[in-house]
Design a protein around this motif. Sequence first.
Motif, PDB file in Angstrom:
ATOM      1  N   UNK A 214       0.850  -1.192   0.000  1.00 17.15           N
ATOM      2  CA  UNK A 214       0.000   0.000   0.000  1.00 17.15           C
ATOM      3  C   UNK A 214       0.891   1.249   0.000  1.00 17.15           C
ATOM      4  N   UNK A 215       0.485   2.257   0.747  1.00 14.56           N
ATOM      5  CA  UNK A 215       1.339   3.432   0.928  1.00 14.56           C
ATOM      6  C   UNK A 215       1.754   3.518   2.385  1.00 14.56           C
ATOM      7  N   UNK A 216       1.912   2.317   3.012  1.00 12.33           N
ATOM      8  CA  UNK A 216       2.184   2.272   4.446  1.00 12.33           C
ATOM      9  C   UNK A 216       3.544   1.699   4.796  1.00 12.33           C
ATOM     10  N   UNK A 217       4.007   0.688   4.063  1.00 17.55           N
ATOM     11  CA  UNK A 217       5.247   0.028   4.443  1.00 17.55           C
ATOM     12  C   UNK A 217       6.074  -0.332   3.216  1.00 17.55           C
ATOM     13  N   UNK A 218       7.370  -0.456   3.440  1.00 14.26           N
ATOM     14  CA  UNK A 218       8.275  -1.038   2.446  1.00 14.26           C
ATOM     15  C   UNK A 218       9.304  -1.858   3.203  1.00 14.26           C
ATOM     16  N   UNK A 219       9.776  -2.923   2.568  1.00 13.20           N
ATOM     17  CA  UNK A 219      10.830  -3.737   3.163  1.00 13.20           C
ATOM     18  C   UNK A 219      11.905  -3.966   2.114  1.00 13.20           C
ATOM     19  N   UNK A 220      13.162  -3.793   2.506  1.00 16.12           N
ATOM     20  CA  UNK A 220      14.296  -4.014   1.615  1.00 16.12           C
ATOM     21  C   UNK A 220      15.504  -4.409   2.453  1.00 16.12           C
ATOM     22  N   UNK A 221      16.493  -5.071   1.836  1.00 15.33           N
ATOM     23  CA  UNK A 221      17.661  -5.516   2.604  1.00 15.33           C
ATOM     24  C   UNK A 221      18.473  -4.337   3.135  1.00 15.33           C
ATOM     25  N   UNK A 222      19.109  -4.554   4.279  1.00 15.72           N
ATOM     26  CA  UNK A 222      20.032  -3.553   4.816  1.00 15.72           C
ATOM     27  C   UNK A 222      21.237  -3.421   3.897  1.00 15.72           C
ATOM     28  N   UNK A 223      21.721  -4.543   3.366  1.00 14.36           N
ATOM     29  CA  UNK A 223      22.903  -4.528   2.497  1.00 14.36           C
ATOM     30  C   UNK A 223      22.756  -5.601   1.437  1.00 14.36           C
ATOM     31  N   UNK A 224      23.388  -5.363   0.290  1.00 17.17           N
ATOM     32  CA  UNK A 224      23.396  -6.370  -0.769  1.00 17.17           C
ATOM     33  C   UNK A 224      24.325  -7.511  -0.362  1.00 17.17           C
ATOM     34  N   UNK A 225      24.033  -8.688  -0.851  1.00 20.18           N
ATOM     35  CA  UNK A 225      24.884  -9.818  -0.523  1.00 20.18           C
ATOM     36  C   UNK A 225      24.219 -11.125  -0.871  1.00 20.18           C
ATOM     37  N   UNK A 226      24.946 -12.200  -0.657  1.00 20.78           N
ATOM     38  CA  UNK A 226      24.424 -13.516  -1.011  1.00 20.78           C
ATOM     39  C   UNK A 226      23.478 -14.055   0.047  1.00 20.78           C
ATOM     40  N   UNK A 227      23.451 -13.451   1.226  1.00 13.22           N
ATOM     41  CA  UNK A 227      22.555 -13.879   2.297  1.00 13.22           C
ATOM     42  C   UNK A 227      21.782 -12.675   2.832  1.00 13.22           C
ATOM     43  N   UNK A 228      20.517 -12.913   3.113  1.00 12.57           N
ATOM     44  CA  UNK A 228      19.676 -11.850   3.654  1.00 12.57           C
ATOM     45  C   UNK A 228      19.682 -11.968   5.173  1.00 12.57           C
ATOM     46  N   UNK A 229      20.496 -11.141   5.810  1.00 16.49           N
ATOM     47  CA  UNK A 229      20.661 -11.213   7.270  1.00 16.49           C
ATOM     48  C   UNK A 229      19.829 -10.170   8.008  1.00 16.49           C
ATOM     49  N   UNK A 230      19.589  -9.025   7.382  1.00 14.06           N
ATOM     50  CA  UNK A 230      18.835  -7.956   8.035  1.00 14.06           C
ATOM     51  C   UNK A 230      18.072  -7.170   6.975  1.00 14.06           C
ATOM     52  N   UNK A 236       5.446   4.992   6.456  1.00 13.27           N
ATOM     53  CA  UNK A 236       5.029   6.127   5.621  1.00 13.27           C
ATOM     54  C   UNK A 236       5.941   7.330   5.847  1.00 13.27           C
ATOM     55  N   UNK A 237       6.586   7.782   4.779  1.00 10.74           N
ATOM     56  CA  UNK A 237       7.552   8.881   4.852  1.00 10.74           C
ATOM     57  C   UNK A 237       7.951   9.246   3.430  1.00 10.74           C
ATOM     58  N   UNK A 238       8.787  10.278   3.292  1.00 11.49           N
ATOM     59  CA  UNK A 238       9.302  10.629   1.968  1.00 11.49           C
ATOM     60  C   UNK A 238      10.188   9.522   1.417  1.00 11.49           C
ATOM     61  N   UNK A 239      10.849   8.766   2.302  1.00 11.05           N
ATOM     62  CA  UNK A 239      11.655   7.632   1.847  1.00 11.05           C
ATOM     63  C   UNK A 239      10.766   6.570   1.215  1.00 11.05           C
ATOM     64  N   UNK A 240       9.627   6.288   1.827  1.00 11.02           N
ATOM     65  CA  UNK A 240       8.697   5.324   1.244  1.00 11.02           C
ATOM     66  C   UNK A 240       8.197   5.818  -0.109  1.00 11.02           C
ATOM     67  N   UNK A 241       7.921   7.108  -0.222  1.00 14.88           N
ATOM     68  CA  UNK A 241       7.489   7.674  -1.508  1.00 14.88           C
ATOM     69  C   UNK A 241       8.563   7.490  -2.569  1.00 14.88           C
TER      70      UNK A 241
END
Length: 327
Positions: A214-230, A236-241
Amino acid sequence: MTPHAFRTAPGGLLDGLGLPEAEQSAYLRVLAAPHCTPAQLADQLSVTERRAERILVALASYGLVHRAGRDPVRWSAAAPDVAVEALLLRREEELCRTRGRVGELMRAYRRVQQPQADDLVEVVTGQAAIADRWRQLQDGARRQLLLFDKPPHIARADVDLERSLIARGVRIRAVYEAGSVGAPGRLAEIRDVVGAGEEARLLPELPCKLAVVDDRWAMLPVAAGSELRAALLVRASSLLDALTGMFEAYWHRAVRVPGAPPPERAAADRRAELLTLLSAGFTDDSIARQLGVSTRTVQRWVREVMDALGARTRFQAGIQAARAGLL
C-alpha cells in the motif's frame, strides 16, 4: 623592514594555525623587527602594555617568539620555517584527534534523534524474523503489493497466499530479475500466478530486493549480498514515496510476462514466451532451460523470430515485438 611593515598586511595570513587575530598581528610585527618590547608592541597594536605582555607570553607558548638573549624586556621572533612548521604539525594532530571523536559525537546525536527515526525505519534481523514480518505485511495489505523479486530468497513464494490477496482485491505487481527465474520451470510458475491475476514483468537486473505494501510500508535488505541477514522496514515517509517512485520507474522499463496459455494454444504461444525471455536479457542457454529444449533449438527459434520481425539483432526483435503488441 620597519616595525610597521606588516601594519597593512592582508588579514588571515596565519589563520590556518588557529591563532586569534591579535596574536597573528603581534607575531607579524615582532617578526618585522630584530627586537621588540611590550611597550613598542602595545603602541603598534593600540593596546595596553600589560595586554601586549600577555600576547607575547601566549606567542611564546606556541614557540613563535622568545626573549632576546638575557634581556627580560626584549622579544624576538623564532624562525618561521621551524616555529610555524612545528605549530602546523601540532595543529594537524589536534585535528586528527578531533576527527577521531566524530563517531562519539554521532552516537550522542543519535541518542537524541533515534526515537524519532525509530518511528520511520526499523531494522529486522534474522531470516526467520524477516520471513515472519513479511508474512504480516502481506496479511495487512489492502490495496496493492509492489515487488522487486531478486536473489537471495529466504523462502519459496507462497502462491496460495498470493492468490488469496488477489481474491480480496489486492493488486500485485512484480518485476522479476532474470536471476530470479533461472531455475527450470520457474517462469511457468510465474505465468500461472499471472493467470490468477498478478501483473508480472522481467528485467535483466534490479537494484535491490524490495516490497512495498500500500502506501504504508516497504521492506528491503540492509545490504546487498548472497545472504539476507537484516532488512529495513520503512513506514510512511518521503523515503517510502521515493521507493515507490523507484519501483514505478523500473516497472515501466520492464517486459511484460504473459499468462500461461490454454493447452490448445501452447505451441502457438511459444513465440510470445521466447520474445519475453529475449527482451528480458536471457541467454540462449537460460531460455533453453526455461522451455525445456536444447540450446540449438532456441537458436533456431530466435533466427526464425528475427526473420519474421525483420530484426537484425535480438534487441531489435524485442523492440519490434513490443511495438507489434506481441509482448
